[in-house]
Design an enzyme around this catalytic site. Structure first.
Site, PDB file in Angstrom:
ATOM      1  N   HIS A   1     -43.326  58.838  47.232  1.00 46.03           N
ATOM      2  CA  HIS A   1     -43.310  57.584  46.870  1.00 46.03           C
ATOM      3  C   HIS A   1     -42.059  57.850  46.301  1.00 46.03           C
ATOM      4  O   HIS A   1     -41.206  57.771  45.923  1.00 46.03           O
ATOM      5  CB  HIS A   1     -44.272  58.723  45.895  1.00 46.03           C
ATOM      6  CG  HIS A   1     -45.309  56.463  45.278  1.00 46.03           C
ATOM      7  ND1 HIS A   1     -45.446  55.795  46.103  1.00 46.03           N
ATOM      8  CD2 HIS A   1     -44.823  56.388  44.137  1.00 46.03           C
ATOM      9  CE1 HIS A   1     -45.890  55.344  45.110  1.00 46.03           C
ATOM     10  NE2 HIS A   1     -45.696  55.257  43.754  1.00 46.03           N
TER      11      HIS A   1
ATOM     12  N   HIS B   1     -44.727  50.009  40.760  1.00 46.14           N
ATOM     13  CA  HIS B   1     -44.983  51.166  42.566  1.00 46.14           C
ATOM     14  C   HIS B   1     -45.981  49.855  43.029  1.00 46.14           C
ATOM     15  O   HIS B   1     -47.054  49.838  41.937  1.00 46.14           O
ATOM     16  CB  HIS B   1     -44.984  52.564  42.100  1.00 46.14           C
ATOM     17  CG  HIS B   1     -46.040  52.865  41.263  1.00 46.14           C
ATOM     18  ND1 HIS B   1     -47.043  53.494  42.170  1.00 46.14           N
ATOM     19  CD2 HIS B   1     -46.614  52.342  40.089  1.00 46.14           C
ATOM     20  CE1 HIS B   1     -48.171  54.050  41.798  1.00 46.14           C
ATOM     21  NE2 HIS B   1     -47.874  53.634  39.959  1.00 46.14           N
TER      22      HIS B   1
ATOM     23  N   CYS C   1     -45.448  50.957  48.974  1.00 44.23           N
ATOM     24  CA  CYS C   1     -44.065  51.883  48.047  1.00 44.23           C
ATOM     25  C   CYS C   1     -43.024  51.307  48.553  1.00 44.23           C
ATOM     26  O   CYS C   1     -41.773  50.861  47.461  1.00 44.23           O
ATOM     27  CB  CYS C   1     -44.963  53.006  47.861  1.00 44.23           C
ATOM     28  SG  CYS C   1     -44.577  54.314  48.959  1.00 44.23           S
TER      29      CYS C   1
END
Length: 160
Positions: free
Chosen positions: A104, A116, A46
């Protein structure tokens, strides 16, 4: 070279802002595999995904982890989902037991959607931010480039 030509055509054919270019760059990587600790161009985790896309468009080298990117106060913090703009980086608390709020990272692409590198789906995907899992775990966003391309546009070396 192909990516450069596509971005050049976008600039020539229509007026766009740099944030739109970041979103378009991110979309070029849809469905590429998620691989932990990778930062492109063929696979990403990520924060490697946000790192690669931002470096490609802005020539800004972000910090490398979701934690470090999310807590980097060099960039304007956006507290509310409603205030996000295309191109903002967004951070989530996906591990509620670790004591931090930035586990994240993704890139907001507008219309309550973000792109993402998903460890669960094992690839780069677009997800909905308006409800459900990511809405509940949203921590904040970071705006890299202010409206009008002002002095907030600096490379990592210039911010030191």
């Amino acid at each position: 070279m192909k990516k450069f030509l596509c971005l050049l055509l976008i600039l020539i054919l229509q007026p766009v802002c740099f944030a739109s270019l970041l979103a378009e760059e991110a979309k070029l990587h849809l469905n590429k595999p998620y691989v932990y600790a990778m930062a492109g161009p063929n696979s990403f985790d990520c924060s490697g995904f946000t790192y690669y896309c931002v470096d490609t468009i802005y020539d800004i080298q972000l910090l490398r982890s979701a934690y470090d990117q999310g807590y980097d106060d060099s960039y304007l913090k956006i507290e509310n989902i409603e205030e996000l703009q295309e191109g903002d980086l967004i951070y989530f608390n996906t591990n509620r037991s670790d004591g931090d709020l930035s586990d994240h990272a993704g890139i907001y692409i507008g219309d309550n959607q973000f792109i993402h590198a998903s460890s669960a789906k094992r690839k780069v995907i677009i997800s909905d931010l308006s409800e459900g899992y990511y809405n509940e775990r949203f921590s904040w966003g970071r705006r890299l480039i202010e409206e009008g391309y002002n002095e907030s546009y600096q490379t990592t070396d210039q911010r030191k």
